[in-house]
Design an enzyme around this catalytic site. Structure first.
Site, PDB file in Angstrom:
ATOM      1  N   SER A 145       0.818  -1.205  -0.149  1.00 48.02           N
ATOM      2  CA  SER A 145      -0.041   0.090   0.052  1.00 48.02           C
ATOM      3  C   SER A 145       0.958   1.170   0.007  1.00 48.02           C
ATOM      4  CB  SER A 145      -0.816  -0.050   1.261  1.00 48.02           C
ATOM      5  OG  SER A 145      -0.074  -0.333   2.539  1.00 48.02           O
TER       6      SER A 145
ATOM      7  N   HIS B 134      -2.844  -3.356  -5.785  1.00 44.09           N
ATOM      8  CA  HIS B 134      -3.012  -2.857  -4.437  1.00 44.09           C
ATOM      9  C   HIS B 134      -4.574  -3.042  -4.317  1.00 44.09           C
ATOM     10  CE1 HIS B 134      -3.501   0.639  -1.222  1.00 44.09           C
ATOM     11  NE2 HIS B 134      -3.619  -0.487  -0.582  1.00 44.09           N
TER      12      HIS B 134
ATOM     13  N   GLU C  18      -5.854  -0.504  -7.095  1.00 42.51           N
ATOM     14  CA  GLU C  18      -4.620   0.324  -7.829  1.00 42.51           C
ATOM     15  C   GLU C  18      -3.727  -0.320  -8.513  1.00 42.51           C
ATOM     16  OE1 GLU C  18      -3.708   4.424  -5.333  1.00 42.51           O
ATOM     17  OE2 GLU C  18      -3.368   2.722  -4.051  1.00 42.51           O
TER      18      GLU C  18
ATOM     19  N   ASN D 138      -3.196   6.141  -0.060  1.00 40.07           N
ATOM     20  CA  ASN D 138      -2.699   6.158   1.055  1.00 40.07           C
ATOM     21  C   ASN D 138      -1.824   7.767   1.210  1.00 40.07           C
ATOM     22  OD1 ASN D 138      -3.528   4.441   2.485  1.00 40.07           O
ATOM     23  ND2 ASN D 138      -2.276   2.637   1.484  1.00 40.07           N
TER      24      ASN D 138
END
Length: 282
Positions: A119, A140, A152, A190
């Protein structure tokens, strides 16, 4: 290449969810972890989540049984050698992931794509420890994996277009929505989310508001389905801390400094839902 057999390294929250969606989509899955107890817990979680899908009429009982039958649990990483695609879903530690990627590079056939569910960690750096950097990519998924649609898909500096297209198409076959992202600390999700959670922690630490009040503001004022501190507990406070540290080191900006309260809670073993205590008790 015809992808049929999937290797998943790591049977934790993300790994068991990834194994679940691949098996539910008809792929044969080898789920690998270092201890049998981790595998047993993963299979129990997958079974419970499949039961929930049966109860909601999303799949049939026969679909559930077939999906479980496609998951082969192993503790020997060498069993992954015959997989057509391998995804790593281990802890968010660069040293751990590089050890796994070196080993997978040795085990897997040269044409096999190696993906990471990281991540925040650099795909370019992970690829550099292998002899196939063009076949290393980020994939991800989001928690809970069986429910969340987003994947992702992260290109490293050397990731080939063919590798990207294969993983993009594979995501669609899993009924997910792939979004292309370039390699940078925290990627998109993130890089934006973690500073928000971190700032919410500062608000609690500095006495601006209680965790309950902070979460209520975001649920009622910003229409978030859960508040940032509930979400942090759900993700795992240790995971949040690891990601903040990756971004702080990778981007060199003090705004990514982890909240001291977060560090203290992780040191105390208060990791959120999985430990029974975080910003809330479970």
């Amino acid at each position: 290449m015809d992808i049929r057999g999937i290797g998943v390294v790591g049977a934790g929250t993300m790994g068991n969810g990834i194994a679940h969606v691949f098996a539910r989509s008809g792929y044969e899955v080898i789920l690998c972890d270092v201890q049998q107890s981790f595998i047993d817990r993963a299979l129990a979680t997958i079974t419970k989540n499949l039961d929930r899908e049966v109860a909601k009429d999303k799949i049939t009982a026969a679909d559930k049984d077939a999906a479980l039958g496609r998951i082969q649990p192993v503790t020997e990483r060498g069993r992954l050698a015959d997989c057509d695609f391998v995804i790593e879903a281990a802890t968010e530690k660069f040293e751990t992931k590089t050890e796994i990627f070196r080993d997978l590079d040795r085990l897997a056939q040269p044409e096999i794509i190696l993906a990471s569910n990281t991540s925040s960690i650099s795909i370019t750096k992970l690829a550099a420890v292998t002899k196939r950097p063009d076949k290393v990519i980020g994939m991800h998924f989001f928690n809970p994996v069986p429910v969340m649609k987003l994947v992702e898909v992260i290109r490293g500096l050397a990731t080939s277009q063919e590798t990207f297209e294969t993983v993009r198409d594979l995501s669609v076959k899993l009924q997910k929505t792939p979004v292309e992202v370039n390699d940078a600390p925290g990627f998109v999700s993130n890089r934006v989310l973690m500073p928000l959670l971190n700032e919410a922690m500062y608000a609690v630490m500095e006495g601006v508001a209680t965790p309950e009040a902070v979460d209520e503001v975001f649920k009622l004022g910003m229409a978030h389905p859960m508040g940032p501190l509930t979400l942090a507990d759900f993700i795992g406070l240790d995971v949040c801390l690891d990601i903040m540290r990756v971004m702080q080191a990778g981007l060199g900006d003090p705004k990514y400094r982890p909240c001291p309260l977060l560090i203290k809670m992780v040191d105390a073993g208060w990791l959120g839902r999985k430990s029974g205590r975080g910003f809330y008790k479970y």
